[in-house]
Design an enzyme around this catalytic site. Structure first.
Site, PDB file in Angstrom:
ATOM      1  N   LYS B  71      52.365  50.279  32.164  1.00 54.51           N
ATOM      2  CA  LYS B  71      51.950  49.286  33.149  1.00 54.51           C
ATOM      3  C   LYS B  71      50.664  48.610  32.681  1.00 54.51           C
ATOM      4  O   LYS B  71      49.730  49.288  32.258  1.00 54.51           O
ATOM      5  CB  LYS B  71      51.700  49.984  34.491  1.00 54.51           C
ATOM      6  CG  LYS B  71      51.484  49.053  35.670  1.00 54.51           C
ATOM      7  CD  LYS B  71      50.089  48.510  35.824  1.00 54.51           C
ATOM      8  CE  LYS B  71      49.021  49.507  36.137  1.00 54.51           C
ATOM      9  NZ  LYS B  71      48.987  49.882  37.529  1.00 54.51           N
ATOM     10  N   GLY B 226      38.362  51.277  45.108  1.00 56.26           N
ATOM     11  CA  GLY B 226      37.903  50.113  44.361  1.00 56.26           C
ATOM     12  C   GLY B 226      37.413  50.445  42.961  1.00 56.26           C
ATOM     13  O   GLY B 226      37.581  49.666  42.029  1.00 56.26           O
ATOM     14  N   LYS B 232      32.094  50.935  37.962  1.00 52.37           N
ATOM     15  CA  LYS B 232      32.207  50.580  39.376  1.00 52.37           C
ATOM     16  C   LYS B 232      31.854  51.781  40.258  1.00 52.37           C
ATOM     17  O   LYS B 232      32.047  52.933  39.878  1.00 52.37           O
ATOM     18  CB  LYS B 232      33.630  50.106  39.684  1.00 52.37           C
ATOM     19  CG  LYS B 232      33.980  48.763  39.020  1.00 52.37           C
ATOM     20  CD  LYS B 232      35.377  48.300  39.438  1.00 52.37           C
ATOM     21  CE  LYS B 232      35.899  47.174  38.566  1.00 52.37           C
ATOM     22  NZ  LYS B 232      37.350  46.961  38.751  1.00 52.37           N
TER      23      LYS B 232
END
Lengths: 319, 319
Positions: B71, B226, B232
């Site tokens: 993916k 997220g 992050k």
């Protein structure tokens, strides 16, 4: 709304390839790889046991270039028993500025085969003795055929000795390559190849060394591209230790897989003796320095090769 | 000759998804991930600086299953300024027994969005307090919308407080989600969400902590999805340290990226306190054990989720 990527079947690519100088693209690829502008993470790998197969996912980009590439290529070596090709795969080209998928090249592994063969010719051009009497080929599959075809561009020799584990495959290879203008005979062993050839290309999925230390004649160049996983091996680790020059397509990849990884693990070779192919292309290393040197190139296949060939095909097919 | 893979555009997938129980598929995915039958190598990642973007390549297989998946999903957060969606991508399904490419799902990142939202609902089903008064959402993008839609299947509450960095995006979110039957109001700060909500879903690309330690009410569950790269972060590392239960979709991935990686790096959390979601699904861990516990689920997104949703869509579309 993102534009749908262009789906390119192999039938469209074949024509585009006629007008692409694959050797020049691979020289550019290796140069871009070694000059520090490339971002090429470690190879993704899936290994299957039953039936045995391996899948490589190679991806990356060159800073300032338009694209990034993701390439999937598989080898399932029992496929031919069921009438299927052993390789499959595709190359995906995306836009570096937005992530948009630009093209899906349904090459079924063929672009990987071609760029690998073109890389072999680049290695021979830079490292092989100028006029070998006889080219030796280990393996008689797709890559063994493509290597010889691409070598024509850089080597005048048309005498070839081939060895394959299954003699019937070697016999078929002799017949087929004769049609391309080669005089090919079958060798009884890899040792016979080592004794008679000054340019040897190894393209088998072997997991044990086929060429032994001390078996090569002075001045020989060997390109090994069969071993692209940690468990595959075509050259004795000692052979790399005794070579005058050991060249890697990618030092980080060769640490983990291929011939160099075995030689490093066995302490037959130290990293400071390994030169990247791109450094020779860029003139930062002289490459072969005398007629008597034994040189070895270990090609594990680098994503920047996939990037360059996929981009070249895609751009040829733009309206 | 290998058969060409089936090319499936998003328009074909949308209908198939109506008949797929995505939550059940995700429960199966996490169970397969944590029970040792999955082969899921580390996530492949490409990070771009100018313009900023990240690409994740997730791949793997479950032993005994029919497929393997690759993916690709990208996030380029300045795309909307040029009228492009920030996400793009595709899922590729191959045959485990031969490497043949079966299907290319041109989902443009939407299947990733859906499986991520369905995973959030699975986490809420297992970990959230049974009857929260108010759901808190950090972020107002695609994922913030999908999370709320999928939560409907497992949580009765329709009161929602949303916070987004850009107030106009929060306002648009309030309007849009009202159409789906939610009473959504805009919060002035993440702290207001922490003070008022017992189920909080974080779906921003923030690189600094939005929820601080000590700010949550007893009994709160937080799902953070997220932060899927190492840089992050949505939750203060101390917040994970003080939680009663910290759940990971994948412990190996959470070591490298996401909230848990920051908490481990800062020694606010030790690995033995982290439970994989699949272990709770399989009943090997009880999950939430009292009304007062603070629970946190850190979802980084695992290839087996991609495998299950891609396989489900592909099989629905088989003739």
């Amino acid at each position: 709304m993102a534009r749908a990527p262009r789906i390119i079947p192999w039938s469209e690519m074949a024509g585009a390839l006629d007008s692409i100088d694959c050797l020049a693209e691979m020289e550019r690829a290796f140069s871009q790889y070694s000059n520090g502008l490339s971002v090429i993470p470690p190879v993704g790998e899936l290994v299957f046991q039953d039936p045995p197969g391996d899948v490589h996912i190679k991806y990356g980009y060159v800073r300032g270039d338009e694209y990034y590439v993701v390439k999937i290529a598989s080898g399932f070596y029992q496929n031919p028993d069921q009438g299927l090709p052993s390789g499959d795969g595709m190359m995906l080209l995306f836009k570096q500025s937005s992530g948009e998928a630009l093209a899906i090249l349904l090459d079924e592994g063929r672009l990987t085969d071609i760029r690998t063969a073109a890389a072999g010719a680049v290695a021979a051009k830079l490292l092989a003795p100028p006029n070998p009497d006889c080219i030796g080929i280990l393996g008689a599959g797709t890559q063994a055929r493509l290597q010889l075809e691409h070598l024509q561009e850089v080597i005048a020799c048309r005498e070839v000795l081939v060895w394959a584990r299954r003699p019937e495959k070697a016999a078929a290879y002799c017949q087929d390559m004769a049609k391309s203008g080669f005089a090919v005979t079958s060798a009884d062993s890899p040792a016979e190849i080592a004794a008679k050839c000054q340019l040897i290309v190894c393209c088998t999925p072997s997991t044990r060394a086929l060429l032994q230390a001390g078996s090569l004649r002075p001045g020989t160049h060997v390109t090994a591209m069969g071993s692209d996983t940690a468990s595959k091996q075509e050259l004795a680790a000692e052979l790399l230790g005794s070579a005058d020059l050991v060249v890697a397509d990618s030092l980080p990849q060769c640490r983990e897989r291929g011939e160099i990884s075995h030689a490093l693990a066995g302490a037959f070779l130290s990293e400071d003796r390994i030169v990247e192919l791109g450094k020779i292309i860029d003139g930062e290393h002289p490459g072969r320095e005398s007629e008597d040197q034994i040189t070895i190139a270990d090609l594990t296949g680098v994503a920047v090769q996939d990037l360059r060939i996929a981009a070249a095909v895609y751009e040829r097919l733009l309206p």
